[in-house]
Design a protein around this motif. Structure first.
Motif, PDB file in Angstrom:
ATOM      1  N   THR A  36       0.764 -29.873  17.317  1.00 51.75           N
ATOM      2  CA  THR A  36       0.685 -28.742  16.408  1.00 51.75           C
ATOM      3  C   THR A  36       0.244 -27.517  17.199  1.00 51.75           C
ATOM      4  OG1 THR A  36      -0.241 -28.006  14.297  1.00 51.75           O
ATOM      5  CG2 THR A  36      -1.713 -29.204  15.757  1.00 51.75           C
ATOM      6  N   PRO A  37       0.629 -26.313  16.770  1.00 53.69           N
ATOM      7  CA  PRO A  37       0.105 -25.119  17.432  1.00 53.69           C
ATOM      8  C   PRO A  37      -1.417 -25.069  17.275  1.00 53.69           C
ATOM      9  CG  PRO A  37       1.927 -24.545  15.969  1.00 53.69           C
ATOM     10  CD  PRO A  37       1.568 -25.977  15.686  1.00 53.69           C
ATOM     11  N   HIS A  38      -2.075 -24.560  18.292  1.00 60.49           N
ATOM     12  CA  HIS A  38      -3.539 -24.521  18.285  1.00 60.49           C
ATOM     13  C   HIS A  38      -4.013 -23.074  18.336  1.00 60.49           C
ATOM     14  CE1 HIS A  38      -7.434 -26.415  18.750  1.00 60.49           C
ATOM     15  NE2 HIS A  38      -7.724 -25.527  19.697  1.00 60.49           N
ATOM     16  N   PRO A  39      -4.858 -22.644  17.409  1.00 59.29           N
ATOM     17  CA  PRO A  39      -5.259 -21.235  17.361  1.00 59.29           C
ATOM     18  C   PRO A  39      -6.315 -20.836  18.388  1.00 59.29           C
ATOM     19  CG  PRO A  39      -6.288 -22.438  15.565  1.00 59.29           C
ATOM     20  CD  PRO A  39      -5.360 -23.401  16.262  1.00 59.29           C
ATOM     21  N   TYR A  40      -7.137 -21.773  18.840  1.00 62.00           N
ATOM     22  CA  TYR A  40      -8.273 -21.421  19.697  1.00 62.00           C
ATOM     23  C   TYR A  40      -8.014 -21.834  21.140  1.00 62.00           C
ATOM     24  CZ  TYR A  40     -10.075 -21.316  14.973  1.00 62.00           C
ATOM     25  OH  TYR A  40     -10.221 -21.081  13.638  1.00 62.00           O
ATOM     26  N   VAL A  41      -7.119 -21.115  21.760  1.00 66.95           N
ATOM     27  CA  VAL A  41      -6.726 -21.407  23.136  1.00 66.95           C
ATOM     28  C   VAL A  41      -6.491 -20.101  23.871  1.00 66.95           C
ATOM     29  CG1 VAL A  41      -4.286 -21.619  22.484  1.00 66.95           C
ATOM     30  CG2 VAL A  41      -5.077 -22.695  24.588  1.00 66.95           C
ATOM     31  N   PHE A  42      -6.807 -20.100  25.146  1.00 67.65           N
ATOM     32  CA  PHE A  42      -6.355 -19.020  26.012  1.00 67.65           C
ATOM     33  C   PHE A  42      -6.008 -19.610  27.367  1.00 67.65           C
ATOM     34  CE2 PHE A  42     -11.013 -18.648  26.624  1.00 67.65           C
ATOM     35  CZ  PHE A  42     -11.111 -18.615  28.020  1.00 67.65           C
ATOM     36  N   ARG A  43      -5.195 -18.861  28.102  1.00 62.30           N
ATOM     37  CA  ARG A  43      -4.681 -19.340  29.382  1.00 62.30           C
ATOM     38  C   ARG A  43      -4.922 -18.260  30.438  1.00 62.30           C
ATOM     39  NH1 ARG A  43      -0.832 -23.180  29.528  1.00 62.30           N
ATOM     40  NH2 ARG A  43      -0.336 -22.644  27.392  1.00 62.30           N
ATOM     41  N   THR A  44      -5.544 -18.680  31.534  1.00 66.64           N
ATOM     42  CA  THR A  44      -5.705 -17.819  32.702  1.00 66.64           C
ATOM     43  C   THR A  44      -4.914 -18.454  33.839  1.00 66.64           C
ATOM     44  OG1 THR A  44      -7.651 -18.999  33.519  1.00 66.64           O
ATOM     45  CG2 THR A  44      -8.041 -17.187  31.956  1.00 66.64           C
ATOM     46  N   PHE A  71      -8.663 -25.062  25.679  1.00 65.99           N
ATOM     47  CA  PHE A  71      -8.621 -25.285  24.242  1.00 65.99           C
ATOM     48  C   PHE A  71     -10.044 -25.428  23.715  1.00 65.99           C
ATOM     49  CE2 PHE A  71      -4.501 -26.580  25.732  1.00 65.99           C
ATOM     50  CZ  PHE A  71      -3.631 -26.202  24.719  1.00 65.99           C
ATOM     51  N   PHE A  72     -10.278 -24.886  22.518  1.00 62.31           N
ATOM     52  CA  PHE A  72     -11.606 -24.924  21.913  1.00 62.31           C
ATOM     53  C   PHE A  72     -11.492 -25.430  20.480  1.00 62.31           C
ATOM     54  CE2 PHE A  72     -11.442 -21.743  25.178  1.00 62.31           C
ATOM     55  CZ  PHE A  72     -12.590 -22.002  25.924  1.00 62.31           C
ATOM     56  N   HIS A  73     -12.576 -26.032  19.999  1.00 64.06           N
ATOM     57  CA  HIS A  73     -12.592 -26.556  18.632  1.00 64.06           C
ATOM     58  C   HIS A  73     -12.943 -25.502  17.600  1.00 64.06           C
ATOM     59  CE1 HIS A  73     -11.932 -30.661  19.874  1.00 64.06           C
ATOM     60  NE2 HIS A  73     -12.868 -30.511  20.790  1.00 64.06           N
TER      61      HIS A  73
END
Length: 180
Positions: A61-69, A75-77
């Motif tokens: 599923t798409p995850h709202p609490y993520v960022f990519r460097t 990913f965060f809960h």
């Protein structure tokens, strides 16, 4: 959505359907219809950008609490955890992709007050950007791929990847419709 491997190539038709069981009654449907972008295409991009497993070994599923460097995705809960980690990451770079739709802060800096980890704002922003690219007179893979990169080879590869996800989701819809 049971997606383990995406193997089929698909040529997207410019069709919007309200009978889509995957995006029906979701923000993807509402925002997609408002912006004139196929809701399933928006959902496909969300899968490509931020998908994570749900724990059953088969469902993503798409995850709202993520960022990519450049170090990869984090990913965060919880939203507050993601916001705190993002603040720390911003101390060293602004080339960070944020949220469900992976908005790049360098190329697409937010306006004051925008909630980068808010799924509705992410999908609204993405639909507006994607609508501008879809209106161009270019091959479909390239128009979709512009969401990810302005460089032709990267854009084409990304567009093809999104269309594979789209095709796979359409097959799931066909199965769902057949079961009804």
């Amino acid at each position: 959505m049971m997606i383990k491997r995406i193997t089929t190539t698909f040529c997207l038709a410019a069709v919007m359907t309200n009978a889509d069981p995957i995006t029906s009654d979701t923000m993807f449907e509402r925002i997609g219809i408002q912006s004139g972008v196929d809701p399933l295409l928006l959902y496909s991009i969300a899968i490509v950008e931020s998908a994570t497993g749900t724990g059953d070994g088969e469902t993503i599923t798409p995850h709202p609490y993520v960022f990519r460097t450049s170090d990869g995705p984090q990913f965060f809960h919880a939203r507050d955890e993601a916001e705190q980690a993002l603040e720390k990451a911003l101390e060293t770079t602004d080339n960070i992709d944020v949220g469900m739709m992976q908005r790049n802060l360098y190329w697409h800096p937010p306006q004051d007050g925008e909630a980068l980890f808010d799924p509705e704002e992410q999908v609204t922003w993405a639909s507006e950007l994607l609508a501008s690219y879809l209106s161009r007179d270019e091959p479909l893979e390239l128009r979709i791929g512009r969401y990810h990169s302005s460089r032709h080879p990267l854009a084409i590869a990304y567009g093809q990847r999104v269309l594979k996800v789209y095709s796979n989701l359409m097959k799931l819809e066909d199965i769902t419709h057949a079961d009804q």
